[in-house]
Design a protein around this motif. Sequence first.
Motif, PDB file in Angstrom:
ATOM      1  N   GLN A 162     -15.107   6.811   4.711  1.00 41.42           N
ATOM      2  CA  GLN A 162     -14.947   4.804   4.209  1.00 41.42           C
ATOM      3  C   GLN A 162     -13.342   4.403   4.269  1.00 41.42           C
ATOM      4  N   LEU A 163     -12.948   3.607   4.518  1.00 37.86           N
ATOM      5  CA  LEU A 163     -10.951   3.234   5.519  1.00 37.86           C
ATOM      6  C   LEU A 163     -11.522   2.809   4.105  1.00 37.86           C
ATOM      7  N   VAL A 164     -10.627   3.233   3.626  1.00 39.81           N
ATOM      8  CA  VAL A 164      -9.231   2.829   1.631  1.00 39.81           C
ATOM      9  C   VAL A 164      -8.559   1.643   1.743  1.00 39.81           C
ATOM     10  N   ALA A 165      -8.345   0.922   1.485  1.00 43.05           N
ATOM     11  CA  ALA A 165      -6.663   0.028   0.549  1.00 43.05           C
ATOM     12  C   ALA A 165      -5.698   0.830  -0.594  1.00 43.05           C
ATOM     13  N   CYS A 166      -4.449   1.248  -0.370  1.00 42.34           N
ATOM     14  CA  CYS A 166      -4.451   1.654  -1.546  1.00 42.34           C
ATOM     15  C   CYS A 166      -2.897   1.767  -1.492  1.00 42.34           C
ATOM     16  N   ALA A 167      -1.895   1.725  -2.280  1.00 40.78           N
ATOM     17  CA  ALA A 167      -0.979   1.753  -2.159  1.00 40.78           C
ATOM     18  C   ALA A 167      -0.078   2.977  -4.082  1.00 40.78           C
ATOM     19  N   SER A 168       0.880   3.001  -3.542  1.00 40.02           N
ATOM     20  CA  SER A 168       1.618   3.998  -5.267  1.00 40.02           C
ATOM     21  C   SER A 168       1.380   2.658  -6.218  1.00 40.02           C
ATOM     22  N   PRO A 169       1.385   3.534  -7.569  1.00 42.15           N
ATOM     23  CA  PRO A 169       1.339   3.020  -8.197  1.00 42.15           C
ATOM     24  C   PRO A 169       2.926   1.931  -8.745  1.00 42.15           C
ATOM     25  N   ALA A 170       4.506   3.237  -7.875  1.00 43.28           N
ATOM     26  CA  ALA A 170       5.437   2.133  -8.061  1.00 43.28           C
ATOM     27  C   ALA A 170       5.558   1.259  -7.270  1.00 43.28           C
ATOM     28  N   TYR A 171       5.021   0.839  -6.648  1.00 45.27           N
ATOM     29  CA  TYR A 171       4.811   0.140  -5.668  1.00 45.27           C
ATOM     30  C   TYR A 171       4.079  -1.320  -5.639  1.00 45.27           C
ATOM     31  N   LEU A 172       3.052  -1.544  -6.573  1.00 49.09           N
ATOM     32  CA  LEU A 172       2.304  -2.291  -7.447  1.00 49.09           C
ATOM     33  C   LEU A 172       2.699  -2.607  -8.563  1.00 49.09           C
ATOM     34  N   ASP A 173       3.277  -2.042  -8.794  1.00 48.00           N
ATOM     35  CA  ASP A 173       4.461  -2.190  -9.756  1.00 48.00           C
ATOM     36  C   ASP A 173       5.128  -2.926  -9.520  1.00 48.00           C
ATOM     37  N   ARG A 174       6.069  -3.008  -8.823  1.00 48.91           N
ATOM     38  CA  ARG A 174       6.981  -3.741  -7.991  1.00 48.91           C
ATOM     39  C   ARG A 174       6.794  -4.927  -7.757  1.00 48.91           C
ATOM     40  N   LYS A 175       5.925  -4.847  -6.858  1.00 47.19           N
ATOM     41  CA  LYS A 175       5.381  -6.168  -5.962  1.00 47.19           C
ATOM     42  C   LYS A 175       4.246  -6.440  -5.994  1.00 47.19           C
ATOM     43  N   GLY A 176       3.235  -6.077  -7.732  1.00 42.56           N
ATOM     44  CA  GLY A 176       2.300  -6.617  -7.492  1.00 42.56           C
ATOM     45  C   GLY A 176       0.667  -6.163  -6.910  1.00 42.56           C
ATOM     46  N   VAL A 177      -0.170  -6.535  -7.486  1.00 43.36           N
ATOM     47  CA  VAL A 177      -1.859  -5.851  -7.148  1.00 43.36           C
ATOM     48  C   VAL A 177      -2.958  -6.940  -6.098  1.00 43.36           C
ATOM     49  N   PRO A 178      -2.240  -7.030  -4.531  1.00 44.39           N
ATOM     50  CA  PRO A 178      -2.935  -8.355  -4.496  1.00 44.39           C
ATOM     51  C   PRO A 178      -4.441  -8.403  -4.757  1.00 44.39           C
ATOM     52  N   GLU A 179      -5.124  -9.320  -5.339  1.00 43.30           N
ATOM     53  CA  GLU A 179      -6.186  -9.673  -5.019  1.00 43.30           C
ATOM     54  C   GLU A 179      -7.428  -9.788  -4.046  1.00 43.30           C
ATOM     55  N   ALA A 180      -6.493 -10.742  -3.231  1.00 45.92           N
ATOM     56  CA  ALA A 180      -7.633 -11.198  -2.370  1.00 45.92           C
ATOM     57  C   ALA A 180      -6.872 -10.594  -0.364  1.00 45.92           C
ATOM     58  N   PRO A 181      -7.915 -10.449   0.592  1.00 43.02           N
ATOM     59  CA  PRO A 181      -7.261  -9.883   1.393  1.00 43.02           C
ATOM     60  C   PRO A 181      -5.631 -10.871   1.778  1.00 43.02           C
ATOM     61  N   GLU A 182      -5.697 -11.828   1.662  1.00 45.30           N
ATOM     62  CA  GLU A 182      -4.949 -13.362   2.428  1.00 45.30           C
ATOM     63  C   GLU A 182      -3.756 -12.945   1.763  1.00 45.30           C
ATOM     64  N   GLU A 183      -3.796 -12.320   0.656  1.00 45.23           N
ATOM     65  CA  GLU A 183      -2.261 -11.727  -0.431  1.00 45.23           C
ATOM     66  C   GLU A 183      -1.189 -10.968   0.797  1.00 45.23           C
TER      67      GLU A 183
END
Length: 307
Positions: A162-183
Amino acid sequence: MSQLRDMRIFSETVDAGSFTAAADRLGLSKQFVSKRIAALETHLGARLLVRSTRQLRVTDLGLAYYERIQHILQEVDAAEQMISNQTATPRGVLRLSAPMTFATMHLGTLIPEFMQRHPEVTVELALNDRTVDLIGEGYDMAVRIGTLADSSLIARRITDSQLVACASPAYLDRKGVPEAPEELSAHACLIYGHTQRSEWTFRVGDRTRKLAVSGPLRANNGEMLRDAAIAGLGVVVLPDFILADALADGRLVEVLDPFRPGGFTVYAVYPQHRQTSLLVRAFSDFLVERFSEAGTRRSARLEGVIA
């Protein structure tokens, strides 16, 4: 000299595309291969191959003859295999091609285990993300991922991923969590491959949608992209077999779960003339067995992380 052996030599020469390549596969000299095909042509009273300094071309009669004798050779192989399988164990050289990241993460431990089970087996492994020509380059089988092109190769499913989209907690704290693919247009995306236009596929409702993405890093190695994501460089989309450990221990966090892109299948593929090979079948069986066990464990681990 057996006419059946001459048929085999001719068939191998057509598959390989040259006397030299056929001789290497058969463990014979180039001169002997050429001599036996000439003898076969004399026996049949027909030209099968047109020889030149640059290439070897199969005549129309040669192609028709080649297609007819495939059934004969396969039946003979099957008959011999039926007898030998009663007492035989896998032996000989297995020439195998596999994708770089998949092989380094999985085959590095599985191949030694297989060879310990079958000490008379030698493996020649080539790691390459391009799609090799199994017949032309002399491979017995290959591991391939994703959609298979139409061909005469036999394909056997090993496992699904399965393909999974992910990022590090530090990156998401800094840039925000994308809620939709367009973001993702506002995010740094870590991209596999070197194509001019990069697109990721997501599922929106009952349809799939491709979105153009860009970012600071492109690479043709999934492990490098995974490590860049762990370091906080951006969002990555990779197969779960690359990400499982980092997701399990929290170094990466899945995003866009409701829009998960589609999965894909991992196959063992081999030419038709190798389907009666005890060694090819034994290794295929082994991969199916081991990945079935590993898949059960990985699914349980991932479900616990992303439930």
